[in-house]
Enzyme design. Structure first.
Site, PDB file in Angstrom:
ATOM      1  N   SER A 174      13.528 -25.422  16.082  1.00 24.85           N
ATOM      2  CA  SER A 174      14.870 -24.950  15.758  1.00 24.85           C
ATOM      3  C   SER A 174      15.222 -23.725  16.591  1.00 24.85           C
ATOM      4  O   SER A 174      14.404 -22.815  16.763  1.00 24.85           O
ATOM      5  CB  SER A 174      14.962 -24.587  14.273  1.00 24.85           C
ATOM      6  OG  SER A 174      14.780 -25.717  13.466  1.00 24.85           O
ATOM      7  N   ASP A 233      25.277 -23.033  12.438  1.00 24.61           N
ATOM      8  CA  ASP A 233      23.865 -22.649  12.436  1.00 24.61           C
ATOM      9  C   ASP A 233      23.503 -21.942  13.737  1.00 24.61           C
ATOM     10  O   ASP A 233      22.811 -22.481  14.592  1.00 24.61           O
ATOM     11  CB  ASP A 233      23.002 -23.901  12.234  1.00 24.61           C
ATOM     12  CG  ASP A 233      21.543 -23.557  11.959  1.00 24.61           C
ATOM     13  OD1 ASP A 233      21.238 -22.364  11.758  1.00 24.61           O
ATOM     14  OD2 ASP A 233      20.708 -24.486  11.962  1.00 24.61           O
ATOM     15  N   HIS A 237      19.274 -20.441  10.540  1.00 28.75           N
ATOM     16  CA  HIS A 237      18.369 -20.692   9.416  1.00 28.75           C
ATOM     17  C   HIS A 237      16.958 -20.158   9.669  1.00 28.75           C
ATOM     18  O   HIS A 237      16.092 -20.257   8.791  1.00 28.75           O
ATOM     19  CB  HIS A 237      18.314 -22.190   9.082  1.00 28.75           C
ATOM     20  CG  HIS A 237      17.656 -23.032  10.124  1.00 28.75           C
ATOM     21  ND1 HIS A 237      18.365 -23.746  11.075  1.00 28.75           N
ATOM     22  CD2 HIS A 237      16.346 -23.301  10.365  1.00 28.75           C
ATOM     23  CE1 HIS A 237      17.523 -24.413  11.845  1.00 28.75           C
ATOM     24  NE2 HIS A 237      16.291 -24.150  11.437  1.00 28.75           N
TER      25      HIS A 237
END
Length: 231
Positions: A184, A104, A62
């Protein structure tokens, strides 16, 4: 996809809901994690990543592109002599990534090989069928936000997480998923090995230790990673 994620309970608070980062952590010893990568979008830190080969960085799917990878950094607000800035030549998002949480994971092919030295090193990948025992201490690191409504950290910070059994995590009520902005794609390190990538948290209030953080389990994707790196 439950099979590809690790559920973690907090030992120290790591994130701050949608505006997240390493809360209650500590500044890492400069260059003690030479595999860390700062993924930068429009010259601003966007995500973390790990250098797994001289020409490949592993991060979360992402994360935005086009981007530049910064290696060998401690303070990303400065142009340290140790830093290497390399543009990304190709993006390999997992084909089953659904734009949210499943699958992801993304490989970044660098335009040129990183120069390996005491500031920049690769990290090994876990075995395909390797297991991580519960109740062990793991570590996370990144340049994400240090608290709610606070800016991202300029220096690399780290914190400790504690593994829990999957069945314990599945029994938790899940009020809502929040991306871990800034952190992330950064590593979850267990037994000196990068075992996971920071993905999201299962609570709106991430300071509540009742709710776990979720990490993409790297060993699930070893065949896909090796296939793409061969290309």
């Amino acid at each position: 996809m439950i099979g590809c994620i690790i559920f973690i309970f907090l030992q120290v608070s790591l994130t701050g809901a949608a505006e997240s980062g390493i809360v209650g952590g500590r500044e890492a010893k400069p260059h003690s994690r030479p595999y860390m990568a700062s993924i930068q979008y429009q010259a601003q830190h966007s995500c973390g990543g790990i250098l797994i080969r001289e020409d490949f960085v592993l991060t979360a799917a992402h994360c935005k592109g086009p981007c530049t990878v910064v290696l060998g950094a401690h303070d990303i607000s400065k142009k340290e002599k140790s830093q290497q800035r390399i543009k990304v030549a190709k993006y390999y998002r997992h084909p089953k990534f659904n734009g949210k949480y499943d699958y992801d994971i993304m490989l970044l092919k660098l335009e040129k090989n990183a120069t390996l030295n005491k500031y920049v090193k690769t990290t090994g990948l876990p075995k395909k069928n390797g297991k991580i025992p519960a109740n062990i201490k793991c570590y996370v690191a990144g340049w994400g936000r240090t608290g709610k409504n606070t800016p991202a950290s300029n220096v690399l910070k780290e914190a400790t997480e504690k593994m829990q059994f999957s069945n314990e995590c599945k029994s938790i009520c899940l009020p809502g998923n929040q991306m871990l902005k800034g952190d992330s794609g950064g590593p979850l390190i267990c037994n000196k090995m990068s075992q996971g990538l920071t993905a999201f948290t299962l609570a709106e209030d991430c300071n509540n230790p009742k709710y776990p953080h979720v990490y993409t389990k790297i060993n699930f994707f070893i065949p896909w990673i090796k296939e793409k790196m061969k290309e």
